[in-house]
Scaffold this active site. Structure first.
Site, PDB file in Angstrom:
ATOM      1  N   ASP A   1       0.867  -1.165   0.000  1.00 59.71           N
ATOM      2  CA  ASP A   1       0.000   0.000   0.000  1.00 59.71           C
ATOM      3  C   ASP A   1       0.912   1.226   0.000  1.00 59.71           C
ATOM      4  O   ASP A   1       1.943   1.231   0.667  1.00 59.71           O
ATOM      5  CB  ASP A   1      -0.886   0.001   1.249  1.00 59.71           C
ATOM      6  CG  ASP A   1      -1.740   1.243   1.338  1.00 59.71           C
ATOM      7  OD1 ASP A   1      -2.528   1.481   0.415  1.00 59.71           O
ATOM      8  OD2 ASP A   1      -1.609   1.985   2.330  1.00 59.71           O
ATOM      9  N   LYS A   2       0.545   2.253  -0.764  1.00 58.40           N
ATOM     10  CA  LYS A   2       1.440   3.409  -0.889  1.00 58.40           C
ATOM     11  C   LYS A   2       1.481   4.266   0.368  1.00 58.40           C
ATOM     12  O   LYS A   2       2.522   4.437   0.996  1.00 58.40           O
ATOM     13  CB  LYS A   2       1.034   4.284  -2.080  1.00 58.40           C
ATOM     14  CG  LYS A   2       1.947   5.510  -2.261  1.00 58.40           C
ATOM     15  CD  LYS A   2       1.483   6.400  -3.387  1.00 58.40           C
ATOM     16  CE  LYS A   2       0.313   7.267  -2.970  1.00 58.40           C
ATOM     17  NZ  LYS A   2       0.685   8.326  -1.995  1.00 58.40           N
TER      18      LYS A   2
ATOM     19  N   ASP B   1      -1.752  -0.693   6.038  1.00 61.87           N
ATOM     20  CA  ASP B   1      -1.945  -0.142   7.374  1.00 61.87           C
ATOM     21  C   ASP B   1      -3.334   0.423   7.638  1.00 61.87           C
ATOM     22  O   ASP B   1      -3.598   0.895   8.730  1.00 61.87           O
ATOM     23  CB  ASP B   1      -0.917   0.962   7.645  1.00 61.87           C
ATOM     24  CG  ASP B   1      -1.114   2.175   6.736  1.00 61.87           C
ATOM     25  OD1 ASP B   1      -1.839   2.043   5.732  1.00 61.87           O
ATOM     26  OD2 ASP B   1      -0.535   3.232   7.030  1.00 61.87           O
TER      27      ASP B   1
END
Length: 745
Positions: A429-430, A628
């Protein structure tokens, strides 16, 4: 005293409209607060606007507020965690622990008073009236109490038609129990006193399961963490005023008052007011999103600065958050069906032992020696379950998790640890994973070339703000060692930016909306730079003196320095690196290009991240997902290996099989190395444990009886115990493994 205020003029919904709809919180906040709960000065905060949790009013008044906080539903701790899947279904860590200690205490007298042990060690236990019944009585208690989890697990494995460790253990202890009672009662004239072996086998197997469950913890708290995002109560507006009601009492069509700092109790549409909503728990975006009348808001998100009125559109199971809960549950159920390495070995040994036992009995029976057939068959079945197999995997897992914990990695699922070595692609995830998750000033440009002066003035204007973007500007000025002049008369410009007076001159900081309001065009000499910034998805702010543009700043979600090393090191190990984000494609492509990422999934809606993992898996790839946010939870559960950033949300952490305590993406490398090393050690231990059986079972069956070589029950039991020592020592070699991420790049 300086008055600190939150404002949102830096938070556009997309980079192209940086300030088109920004800054609802600044001037709007006082207005909204006064409109909802009394009169406030412009720009002032509502009482408790910085407090977490929900704010509620008493049912009979709309003006008296009290702070309340959502009740957090924590998952049970390790000692009381009840497992719902696999061989530990219905069992808790505390149960295995208590049964182990009691069984261990009962095993001491059983071993001491065992005639077979006394004969092997050359001593004679004291005899007194009733002493001969010590071993059978205590052995029976051990079988029924200590062996209960394995007997229960056997029934489940038989129902599932999936033999594994529980069936193998229960077979061995049941045969030992029946044969020992036959010997004790003098039935058939057999000398098959396995009470001591039964006691040691149950004790060691309980120890192995306790070690394993304690080391791994549990990953069953994801749904509790998701449920904790909803407040327990909501403020519903009626003709009589405001009433506080349980969230469960809400219905579609209800009108709610959502105060600053409160969580949305349901999905809805804003009818009045404007506020920035922190949606990082749902879509994972790094910046708050401005919501105005007509905009959709989602349960679990937080109104960060202002009060708004919301018309409920979905409650309970119909909300977006509930949809994520269902995805997590489905993904966890699908991943729980994977069988671990030790279970596969146990299944093999079960079939091997059963076949060997039947063949042994048939051969000796055909030879006309029924007593020997029974003795040989019982010996084969008892020693078919080596102590080493019960400890081979748990010891490796325990040491691996200890070593991982020292490196900031929490292993929650043993299958995740085993699978990491086989991963083909790591999907990051970025926001908050590869990037800092907060804005940072990346580039500056000034008309007169004095970018330091321009940045210092921008920092002066923003000095009194607590907004993340304002803090980023102030931080950038400090990092450059600039002297920030004093400012006064700070004012937030709703939806446009901020202003303040520095040295008697008015300065403004804002984006396109501010320029449009002042009817000011950015100078041509700035456009080339700002267009380049915008093209890669950066947010652009202009600094103005009165109506004159002095320069511009680009703000971007800063890339973590460690991300570049992590990506290149993973690729060097033959692992593909992909990135997923809800950001615009140009933003995603810019980050991917800078990091050298192989594949990018951009503009992905929260509910679709799980689908992207499934898409990669449909290509035949084994996927590790690193994320996250709440929206990452289904993807983390669906992935072959789910890795949560420890600083992320509770739901993400609970959905993952592995948790990184820090934010360093290089820790994924440590996990890869640990997985490969521990898997090698598991195989070495299993080869020893099962290899011993492949040799000892035929000897116990009597294949070399014609040559006078027969493995007695006592000798087989002793050798089986000695194999445990070998696997224990071999597992200790894992302590030499280095997991420092810096040493792995």
């Amino acid at each position: 005293m300086k008055q600190h205020q939150q404002h949102d003029h830096h938070h556009p919904q997309d980079p192209e409209t940086l300030h088109a709809e920004a800054s609802a919180g600044h001037g709007e906040q006082g207005h909204a607060a006064g409109h909802e709960s009394g009169s406030h000065e412009p720009g002032s905060h509502e009482s408790g606007s910085h407090e977490p949790g929900s704010l509620k009013t008493a049912p009979d008044t709309a003006t008296t507020t009290a702070h309340t906080h959502p009740t957090h539903h924590h998952a049970p701790d390790d000692d009381h965690q009840v497992h719902q899947h696999g061989e530990h279904a219905g069992h808790s860590t505390a149960m295995f622990r208590s049964r182990f200690w009691l069984t261990l205490m009962l095993s001491v007298p059983v071993v001491f008073f065992s005639p077979m042990v006394g004969h092997l060690l050359g001593f004679r236990a004291p005899e007194f009236p009733g002493s001969s019944w010590i071993t059978p009585i205590l052995g029976t208690v051990i079988f029924l109490y200590g062996g209960a989890p394995f007997l229960k697990g056997r029934a489940q494995e038989l129902r599932d038609r999936r033999p594994g460790m529980m069936l193998l253990i229960s077979m061995a202890i049941t045969v030992a129990f029946l044969a020992s009672w036959a010997t004790t009662l003098g039935l058939g004239g057999f000398d098959l006193d396995f009470w001591w072996e039964l006691a040691l086998l149950v004790t060691i197997m309980l120890l192995g399961h306790w070690i394993e469950m304690r080391a791994l913890g549990s990953a069953r708290g994801a749904l509790d963490a998701l449920a904790a995002l909803l407040p327990d109560e909501a403020e519903r507006l009626t003709d009589q005023g405001t009433e506080t009601v349980p969230t469960s009492a809400l219905r579609a069509g209800d009108l709610l008052l959502v105060r600053s700092g409160s969580r949305m109790p349901a999905d809805g549409v804003i009818t009045d007011g404007r506020a920035e909503f922190d949606e990082s728990m749902i879509p994972g975006e790094s910046r708050a999103v401005l919501k105005s009348p007509g905009d959709q808001v989602v349960a679990g998100t937080v109104a960060t600065d202002n009060s708004v009125r919301v018309r409920v559109t979905a409650v309970g199971g119909d909300t977006a958050l509930a949809g994520i809960e269902r995805l997590v549950a489905e993904a966890q159920a699908s991943s729980s069906r994977t069988q671990a390495l030790a279970d596969r070995a146990a299944a093999f040994l079960f079939y091997f032992a059963t076949g060997a036992g039947l063949l042994t009995f048939l051969v000796w029976a055909l030879l006309g020696n029924i007593p020997e057939a029974v003795t040989r068959t019982v010996t084969v079945l008892v020693i078919a379950c080596p102590h080493a197999l019960g400890l081979a995997i748990p010891l490796v897992i325990a040491i691996s998790t200890e070593r991982a914990a020292r490196a900031g990695i929490l292993i929650k699922n043993r299958i995740a640890l085993e699978k990491m070595r086989t991963v083909d692609v790591v999907l990051f995830d970025k926001t908050g994973t590869l990037t800092q998750g907060e804005p940072a000033v990346r580039e500056t440009a000034a008309i007169d070339g004095d970018v330091d002066r321009m940045l210092a003035l921008a920092a002066a204007v923003e000095a009194d703000s607590e907004h993340p973007v304002a803090r980023a500007i102030v931080r950038a000025a400090r990092e450059r060692g600039l002297t920030v002049p004093a400012a006064h008369d700070f004012e937030a410009l709703t939806g446009r930016g901020a202003r303040a007076v520095v040295d008697g001159v008015e300065y403004r900081v804002g984006g396109p909306a501010l320029l449009a309001e002042l009817d000011v065009a950015a100078p041509e000499e700035l456009r080339k730079a700002t267009e380049a910034w915008s093209s890669r998805g950066a947010a652009v702010l202009h600094v103005l003196r009165d109506r004159t543009v002095l320069g511009a700043l680009s703000l971007e979600d800063g890339i973590r320095p460690e991300s570049r090393q992590a990506v290149s090191a993973l690729q060097a190990r033959g692992i593909t690196v992909a990135m997923i984000t809800g950001d615009a494609r140009q933003v995603a492509e810019a980050v991917a290009s800078e990091l050298g990422i192989d594949e990018v999934f951009a503009e992905v809606l929260p509910a679709d991240k799980d689908g992207k993992v499934a898409e990669l898996q449909a290509r035949g790839l084994r996927v590790a997902m690193v994320g996250d946010g709440v929206n990452d939870s289904p993807a983390l559960a669906r992935a072959d290996v789910g890795i949560a950033i420890g600083a992320g949300t509770d739901a993400a952490v609970e959905s993952a099989g592995v948790v990184l305590a820090g934010n360093d993406p290089r820790a994924v490398l440590s996990l890869v190395e640990l997985s490969r090393a521990s898997y090698r050690k598991m195989w070495q231990n299993l080869v020893w444990a099962t290899g011993y059986n492949l040799l000892s079972v035929p000897l116990a069956a009597g294949v070399l009886a014609f040559a006078g070589v027969v493995l007695s029950p006592a000798a087989g039991a002793v050798l089986m115990s000695l194999s445990t020592i070998v696997v224990a020592l071999n597992a200790q070699l894992l302590r030499r493994l280095r997991l420092d991420p810096a040493s792995l790049v």
